[in-house]
Design a protein around this motif. Sequence first.
Motif, PDB file in Angstrom:
ATOM      1  N   LYS A  20      54.276 103.744  91.943  1.00  0.00           N
ATOM      2  CA  LYS A  20      54.429 102.912  92.212  1.00  0.00           C
ATOM      3  C   LYS A  20      54.909 102.562  93.387  1.00  0.00           C
ATOM      4  CE  LYS A  20      54.764 102.188  88.556  1.00  0.00           C
ATOM      5  NZ  LYS A  20      54.636 103.126  87.556  1.00  0.00           N
ATOM      6  N   VAL A  25      49.273 101.601  93.809  1.00  0.00           N
ATOM      7  CA  VAL A  25      49.460 102.405  92.238  1.00  0.00           C
ATOM      8  C   VAL A  25      48.741 103.235  92.710  1.00  0.00           C
ATOM      9  CG1 VAL A  25      48.594 101.978  89.816  1.00  0.00           C
ATOM     10  CG2 VAL A  25      49.592  99.765  90.821  1.00  0.00           C
ATOM     11  N   CYS A 287      54.114  96.356  89.515  1.00  0.00           N
ATOM     12  CA  CYS A 287      54.114  96.848  90.361  1.00  0.00           C
ATOM     13  C   CYS A 287      56.320  96.272  90.810  1.00  0.00           C
ATOM     14  CB  CYS A 287      53.569  96.434  91.717  1.00  0.00           C
ATOM     15  SG  CYS A 287      52.393  97.295  92.003  1.00  0.00           S
TER      16      CYS A 287
END
Length: 305
Positions: A20, A25, A287
Amino acid sequence: MQVLKNYKIIGIDHGYGNIKTANTVTPTGVSVFESQPTFEGNTLYYGGKYYRFGEGHKAFISDKTEDEDFYAATLMGIAKELSREHISEADVFIAAGLPLTWVKTQREDFRRYLMKNPDVTFYYNKQRYSIHIVGCSIYPQGYSAVIDRLGEMTGVNMVADIGNGTVNVMYINNRKPVEIKCYTEKLGVNQCMIAAQNAVLDTFGTRIDETIIENVIRFGKANIGKKYLDCISEQIRIYAEKVLDVLEKYEYNSELMRLYITGGGVSIMKHFAEMDFSNVVLVEDICAAAKGYEKICLQSLRRER
């Protein structure tokens, strides 16, 4: 990505399930080729080899410097952040992390690993990148994921970072982390994945793609037959119970503290854990840790100046 003077601060969260950055991602699974792979996309060319990311997950290893995979993934993450700003050359400061109890013993080795090539040129999705690594800082990953919430953490708080390889537990009391109460357990989501695959194989004699299990984990459902869904769901519930056992092992009490759950396992606890959620905060931004690395790093570098 954060900017300080003439360089870019890029947070990389090196998960066993996904790599991430603050804005991207990518599944950590990587295939290495000596020649250009057949299919394009998520492909890094570095050091004479092609690294194709995005299929499956990386097996758990206790030392992330054992091979080139996480280094190549770092370059990929940097490229993805730079490409968002249409940049192909930059001075980069890497902000990364490790599980809570690994930071002390592995920080310097991981830092050297990520900085082993101060100047590096590579290609990602056929775009050439040339970067200069000006520095690297390593932070505890669970703490970084909740850094934006410290202001609300009065009293006793527990943070449970449920990753693909490990579960990390720490206490934050009156906004300050308690260093002697940080713990790491090898009980990552990948163990849940394996248990679900084995249960389907043992019960029905059928091998099931992990993508299906991921959908059940993320959404609590999948477009499959009820008998398969029930089988998978039962294994995920068992895993959630094991995570709760770990929290209780480290004295979690819902009446005495607030619990923050972060990491890829948030969805498991949300959909399958039998627990009181009245004093629980689910940090669902996958994230969050990468963003936290950048924020802590920026604050630290500003203080140094």
